[in-house]
Motif scaffolding. Structure first.
Motif, short mmCIF file in Angstrom:
data_model
loop_
_atom_site.label_atom_id
_atom_site.label_comp_id
_atom_site.label_asym_id
_atom_site.label_seq_id
_atom_site.Cartn_x
_atom_site.Cartn_y
_atom_site.Cartn_z
N LEU A 8 1.00 -1.18 0.02
CA LEU A 8 -0.23 0.14 0.04
C LEU A 8 0.86 1.45 0.06
O LEU A 8 1.83 1.42 1.00
CB LEU A 8 -0.82 0.07 1.09
CG LEU A 8 -1.79 1.16 1.45
CD1 LEU A 8 -2.82 1.19 0.19
CD2 LEU A 8 -2.49 1.07 2.71
N ARG A 9 0.31 2.18 -0.98
CA ARG A 9 1.63 3.36 -0.99
C ARG A 9 0.40 4.53 -0.89
O ARG A 9 -0.82 4.57 -1.52
CB ARG A 9 2.14 3.51 -2.38
CG ARG A 9 3.25 2.59 -2.12
CD ARG A 9 3.86 2.62 -3.59
NE ARG A 9 5.08 1.74 -3.71
CZ ARG A 9 5.98 1.69 -4.71
NH1 ARG A 9 6.08 2.85 -5.54
NH2 ARG A 9 6.90 0.88 -4.71
N MET A 10 0.62 5.26 -0.23
CA MET A 10 -0.10 6.55 -0.18
C MET A 10 0.49 7.93 -0.43
O MET A 10 1.70 8.25 -0.28
CB MET A 10 -0.67 6.81 1.45
CG MET A 10 -1.48 5.57 1.98
SD MET A 10 -1.82 5.91 3.74
CE MET A 10 -3.57 6.57 3.43
N SER A 11 -0.14 8.61 -1.32
CA SER A 11 0.51 10.09 -1.90
C SER A 11 -0.63 11.10 -1.72
O SER A 11 -1.90 10.62 -1.89
CB SER A 11 1.12 9.66 -3.18
OG SER A 11 0.01 9.30 -4.15
N GLN A 12 -0.15 12.38 -1.81
CA GLN A 12 -1.13 13.22 -1.98
C GLN A 12 -1.63 13.35 -3.43
O GLN A 12 -0.72 13.48 -4.37
CB GLN A 12 -0.42 14.49 -1.60
CG GLN A 12 -1.58 15.75 -1.38
CD GLN A 12 -1.11 16.87 -0.86
OE1 GLN A 12 0.09 16.91 -0.43
NE2 GLN A 12 -1.94 17.67 -0.60
N ALA A 13 -2.96 13.48 -3.64
CA ALA A 13 -3.18 13.61 -5.05
C ALA A 13 -2.98 14.71 -6.00
O ALA A 13 -2.87 15.82 -4.91
CB ALA A 13 -4.79 13.41 -5.12
N SER A 14 -2.57 14.80 -6.91
CA SER A 14 -2.29 15.92 -7.59
C SER A 14 -3.61 16.59 -7.91
O SER A 14 -4.59 16.10 -8.17
CB SER A 14 -1.56 15.50 -9.12
OG SER A 14 -2.06 14.59 -9.74
N SER A 15 -3.20 17.84 -7.94
CA SER A 15 -4.31 19.00 -8.51
C SER A 15 -4.01 19.89 -9.72
O SER A 15 -2.88 20.19 -9.82
CB SER A 15 -5.03 19.66 -7.25
OG SER A 15 -3.89 20.45 -6.81
N ALA A 16 -4.96 20.18 -10.27
CA ALA A 16 -4.67 21.20 -11.35
C ALA A 16 -4.11 22.52 -10.67
O ALA A 16 -4.44 22.83 -9.33
CB ALA A 16 -6.29 21.51 -11.79
N PRO A 17 -3.32 23.24 -11.53
CA PRO A 17 -2.68 24.41 -10.99
C PRO A 17 -3.81 25.34 -10.72
O PRO A 17 -4.80 25.57 -11.15
CB PRO A 17 -1.89 25.05 -12.21
CG PRO A 17 -1.71 23.72 -13.30
CD PRO A 17 -2.92 22.85 -12.92
N GLY A 18 -3.42 26.02 -9.42
CA GLY A 18 -4.24 27.24 -9.04
C GLY A 18 -5.39 26.71 -8.10
O GLY A 18 -6.11 27.22 -7.45
N SER A 19 -5.61 25.12 -8.03
CA SER A 19 -6.71 24.56 -7.27
C SER A 19 -6.36 23.95 -5.81
O SER A 19 -6.85 22.96 -5.57
CB SER A 19 -7.54 23.57 -8.13
OG SER A 19 -6.75 22.52 -8.49
N GLY A 20 -5.13 24.44 -5.60
CA GLY A 20 -4.39 23.80 -4.39
C GLY A 20 -5.29 24.25 -3.10
O GLY A 20 -6.31 24.79 -3.16
N PRO A 21 -4.94 23.72 -1.98
CA PRO A 21 -5.63 24.10 -0.74
C PRO A 21 -5.74 25.69 -0.58
O PRO A 21 -4.79 26.47 -0.76
CB PRO A 21 -5.05 23.62 0.45
CG PRO A 21 -3.51 23.20 -0.22
CD PRO A 21 -4.03 23.12 -1.53
N ALA A 22 -6.96 26.14 -0.12
CA ALA A 22 -7.16 27.37 0.19
C ALA A 22 -6.14 28.09 1.14
O ALA A 22 -5.91 27.31 2.22
CB ALA A 22 -8.48 27.72 0.29
N GLN A 23 -5.84 29.22 1.22
CA GLN A 23 -4.86 29.97 2.12
C GLN A 23 -5.84 30.08 3.41
O GLN A 23 -7.07 30.76 3.42
CB GLN A 23 -4.32 31.07 1.70
CG GLN A 23 -3.41 30.95 0.37
CD GLN A 23 -2.21 30.30 0.56
OE1 GLN A 23 -1.52 30.24 1.91
NE2 GLN A 23 -1.59 29.42 -0.25
N THR A 24 -5.19 29.72 4.53
CA THR A 24 -5.94 29.84 5.83
C THR A 24 -5.32 30.77 6.52
O THR A 24 -4.07 31.04 6.53
CB THR A 24 -5.99 28.49 6.57
OG1 THR A 24 -6.33 27.55 5.86
CG2 THR A 24 -6.86 28.65 7.65
#
Length: 131
Positions: A66-82
């Motif tokens: 089992l390998r876990m990795s963070q799913a890649s996302s489209a540019p600019g759709s990363g986590p919102a700044q908090t």
């Protein structure tokens, strides 16, 4: 080959594929695990209901990791700044609360025993596999 699992419904066909590619039947896997074929068939039919420990035992047996990795996302759709200043608020210290005192044994009503069975009643316990 790597397979991305994003939903629980994807577990079944992937486990089935790894078992078949290893050339094993359900009965063979069950024997290696020390369980019945029916128990393994239930796990394979609905792996989402199995414990993580059991899934790991099956994966280890099938030589699957089992390998876990963070799913890649489209540019600019990363986590919102908090705004971290809101997250760093001090939480007040917990107050110690004395639990309510339990009533004396004499004050308690006797419990009805539901475990008594009529004479001659036959009870059967379902055998539980510990794996």
């Amino acid at each position: 080959m790597d397979y991305a699992i994003k939903t629980l419904s994807q577990l079944r066909p992937i486990l089935l594929g790894f078992r078949k590619s290893a050339g094993l039947t359900q009965a063979a896997v069950a024997e290696l695990l020390g369980i019945t074929q029916q128990s393994y068939a239930q796990l394979e039919a609905n792996p989402a209901s199995a414990s993580v420990e059991r899934l790991f035992k099956v994966m280890r047996l099938l030589n699957v990791e089992l390998r876990m990795s963070q799913a890649s996302s489209a540019p600019g759709s990363g986590p919102a700044q908090t705004d971290t200043s809101k997250l760093q608020r001090q939480i007040p210290a917990a107050r110690k609360v004395k639990p309510p005192s339990a009533p004396n044994r004499a004050d308690r009503a006797p419990k009805a025993s539901s475990s008594k069975q009529p004479l001659g009643a036959i009870t059967t316990k379902k055998k539980r596999e510990n794996w």
